[in-house]
Design an enzyme around this catalytic site. Structure first.
Site, short mmCIF file in Angstrom:
data_model
loop_
_atom_site.label_atom_id
_atom_site.label_comp_id
_atom_site.label_asym_id
_atom_site.label_seq_id
_atom_site.Cartn_x
_atom_site.Cartn_y
_atom_site.Cartn_z
N LYS A 84 0.84 -1.19 0.00
CA LYS A 84 0.00 0.00 0.00
C LYS A 84 0.88 1.24 0.00
O LYS A 84 1.79 1.38 0.83
CB LYS A 84 -0.84 0.05 1.28
O1 G3P Z 1 -8.80 -0.29 4.65
C1 G3P Z 1 -8.88 1.04 5.11
C2 G3P Z 1 -9.53 1.11 6.41
O2 G3P Z 1 -8.83 0.35 7.36
C3 G3P Z 1 -9.80 2.46 6.95
O3 G3P Z 1 -10.91 2.29 7.74
O4 G3P Z 1 -12.51 2.73 9.51
O5 G3P Z 1 -10.16 3.65 9.64
O6 G3P Z 1 -11.80 4.59 8.03
P1 G3P Z 1 -11.36 3.39 8.79
#
Ligand code: G3P
Length: 216
Positions: A84
């Site tokens: 990533k």
């Molecule tokens: O894959 C990306 C994800 O982990 C971000 O999620 O819930 O931190 O916005 P969040």
């Protein structure tokens, strides 16, 4: 549609694999920190033993030489590692070189369709729009996914769309209706997908009727 698990937790990954719902895993530094992990390399190797699908490991460098070195190191950890990188100009430049070397790049932190277009043009294998974080600021994150799929279809780009930052089953439903390639899903949302109160109620009454009938 592929389901990736959005976690660095080994128990969750093993459980999703036993349900048959594990096509890959995505991690990020926050998910690693949640597991108390500062240096991710050992954990990435452990995750790669639990799935043959792509496992995204996030590089922390912000400049091109740093990204190149880190991505090559991460990609060397296991054959199924995808790296990533953030959608920055440096991330795009590094993606161009790394993709040409055969390293699968997942361009992350995508919040606009034009960022996703650049990701495809740079040769990213995956692009990760963060839908929940757009919802959090009063936009509809799934509109972004629809636009990205439209653009990629217009030009037959092969970059796969990973719907990320999923917070609830409706995100997964809309992703499936739109034909998104992949949803990366927190474990608790995977469990929610199976739940329906009428299923529980129906099962309880079938079992009660069976009990009644078997006592006659
Ligand atoms: O894959 C990306 C994800 O982990 C971000 O999620 O819930 O931190 O916005 P969040």
């Amino acid at each position: 549609m592929k389901f990736f698990l959005d976690t660095a937790n080994l128990d969750e990954i093993a459980k999703a694999a036993s349900y048959g719902f594990l096509d890959g895993v995505t991690t990020n530094p926050s998910l690693m920190a949640k597991e108390g992990i500062a240096s991710q390399e050992e954990r990435i190797k452990e995750i790669c033993k639990l799935t043959d699908g792509p496992v995204s490991a996030e590089a922390l460098s912000t400049d091109v030489p740093g990204m190149l070195a880190e991505a090559r190191r991460l990609a060397g950890l296991a054959p199924n590692v995808a790296v990533k990188l953030p959608l920055t100009m440096a991330g795009l430049e590094a993606t161009k070189s790394l993709s040409a070397e055969g390293i699968k790049i997942n361009l992350t932190l995508i919040f606009s369709p034009l960022q996703a277009l650049l990701a495809a043009k740079a040769g990213a294998h995956f692009t990760s729009p963060f839908v929940g974080r757009l919802d959090d600021i009063g936009q509809d994150g799934m509109d972004l996914v629809e636009q990205i799929i439209g653009i990629y279809n217009n030009y037959a780009y092969e970059t796969e769309v990973i719907v990320a930052s999923i917070r609830h089953p409706q995100h997964v439903l809309r992703a499936a209706l739109m034909g998104a390639d992949i949803a990366t899903i927190p474990f608790k949302v995977i469990e929610q997908l199976a739940k329906h109160p009428l299923t529980d109620k129906g099962l309880a009454s079938f079992l009660a009727d069976y009990e009644k009938a078997s006592k006659k």
